[in-house]
Design an enzyme around this catalytic site. Sequence first.
Site, PDB file in Angstrom:
ATOM      1  CG  ASP A 153     -22.417   1.248  -1.832  1.00 27.57           C
ATOM      2  OD1 ASP A 153     -21.880   1.594  -2.857  1.00 27.57           O
ATOM      3  OD2 ASP A 153     -23.479   1.441  -1.312  1.00 27.57           O
ATOM      4  CE  LYS A 167     -26.969   1.133  -1.304  1.00 28.03           C
ATOM      5  NZ  LYS A 167     -25.920   1.982  -1.930  1.00 28.03           N
ATOM      6  CB  SER A 199     -23.541   1.290  -5.536  1.00 27.55           C
ATOM      7  OG  SER A 199     -24.216   1.826  -4.584  1.00 27.55           O
ATOM      8  CG  HIS A 248     -32.395  -0.061  -3.979  1.00 29.11           C
ATOM      9  ND1 HIS A 248     -32.318   0.125  -2.794  1.00 29.11           N
ATOM     10  CD2 HIS A 248     -31.840   0.809  -4.838  1.00 29.11           C
ATOM     11  CE1 HIS A 248     -31.310   1.102  -2.657  1.00 29.11           C
ATOM     12  NE2 HIS A 248     -31.021   1.473  -3.958  1.00 29.11           N
ATOM     13  NE  ARG A 257     -20.512   5.971  -8.002  1.00 29.13           N
ATOM     14  CZ  ARG A 257     -21.458   5.063  -7.664  1.00 29.13           C
ATOM     15  NH1 ARG A 257     -21.756   4.603  -6.899  1.00 29.13           N
ATOM     16  NH2 ARG A 257     -22.566   5.574  -8.637  1.00 29.13           N
TER      17      ARG A 257
HETATM   18  N1  URA Z   1     -28.271   4.175  -5.436  1.00 27.41           N
HETATM   19  C1  URA Z   1     -27.235   3.687  -4.859  1.00 27.41           C
HETATM   20  O1  URA Z   1     -27.647   2.973  -3.992  1.00 27.41           O
HETATM   21  N2  URA Z   1     -26.045   3.555  -5.480  1.00 27.41           N
HETATM   22  C2  URA Z   1     -26.037   4.228  -6.630  1.00 27.41           C
HETATM   23  O2  URA Z   1     -24.733   4.411  -7.023  1.00 27.41           O
HETATM   24  C3  URA Z   1     -26.939   5.015  -7.293  1.00 27.41           C
HETATM   25  C4  URA Z   1     -28.263   5.093  -6.722  1.00 27.41           C
END
Ligand code: URA
Length: 433
Positions: A161, A187, A183, A82, A168
Amino acid sequence: MNIIDIIAKKRDGKELSEEEIKYFIEEYTANRIEDYQAAALVMAIYINRMSYRETKDLTMAMANSGDILDLSKLGENVVDKHSTGGVGDKVTLILAPLIASLGIPVAKMSGRGLGFTGGTADKIEAIPGYNTSISEKDFIDNVKKIGISLITQTLNLAPADKKIYALRDTIACTESIPLIASSIMSKKIASGANKIVLDVTCGYGAFMKNLEQAEELSKTMIEIGKLANRETICIITDMNEPLGYAVGNSLEVIEAINFLNGDMPEDLKDVVIELGAYMIKLAGKGDNIEENKNKLLENIKNGKAYNKFVELVQNQGGDISYLEDVNKFEKATIIKEVRAEEEGYIKEINAETIGKISCDLGAGRKTKSDKIDLTVGIVLHKKVGDYTKKGELIATVYANNEEKANYAEKEILNTYKIGQEKVTKKTVIEIIS
Ligand code: URA
């Protein structure tokens, strides 16, 4: 328990208990807490931060707010990657088939872009016919059949999220280490991998503007990984200038295809190969990082990585004739050359500015419902450290609107800083594990 007491506690800088965090996440996901109350709590977290323990509890509560994918059928070690976001980031498009070409299963769920950073799911959809929205069963079956699948987040993964991330964005609370860490990790945990390689970007085009912040975010995510039993490695990479040359959806897909055919921009190559080498290690397929890098380069040279990409695209309904001939991708109607106004070394190209220009051309979404123009964007011809003569081509703008094309040219010229000193740069900055 009640939300007003929880908000007041965090407002006063106190640590929230696991039960309080769980209560907030469960109630907010079920729409029993108002957005303005969630916004107040998120702002209090932004200002007063969270301990590792609170951040881990927030992560697990968000991960458990929806389904948790079980990928254990794919093997003992399932690796995921990621990025914390950037401009020109087409790493997943390249790395996913490259890793799969080594026999390591890749079950990749990618997001869509919002704001100036693009999403891999949007980019791959530039290939006509490619279906990113398949069922969970087909997703797993594809990985079993050909070793790879790349889809968008259609499953009900970490819905808390999704809500908090969108919130946010509207209350200036994106750049918070505990909120970003929870966050991303929620995921990743919900996506089912037990080994995680994270590209933590740092610089103008990233959430983390300096190395100190990037290190802190990395340490937080590694700590959460430990507490959640997910081995995590962070690779801090430079995001002061865009990654590679292309910015914009189909332009980036073309660059990824060319990369898999051996045409590798240096900075992009450094990031892909470094991340890939650690993915191989975490998959239990090789402890020696240098040897792993050679395996990756070998599979680009012998065409196996490109062939795996073709297999992926074909298997998900994409038209592979676009891979065989990248000239088939639809072009923007206006192609505008940007030429250097002075001679010298390129000192700086602000990635955030390039991302915003590209977004303004239509390559990104300003709001969630915006439709993306897959054809527009920018191709840089000179990067930081390169020398340019006055009048030389430094960038090309792909646009579908004359006014926007002219604006893009002006802004690109403003963001290219040219000086007389030679500049050195480093793309992979630090590995933290
Ligand atoms: N990527 C994400 O998935 N969440 C964030 O808060 C910032 C970058």
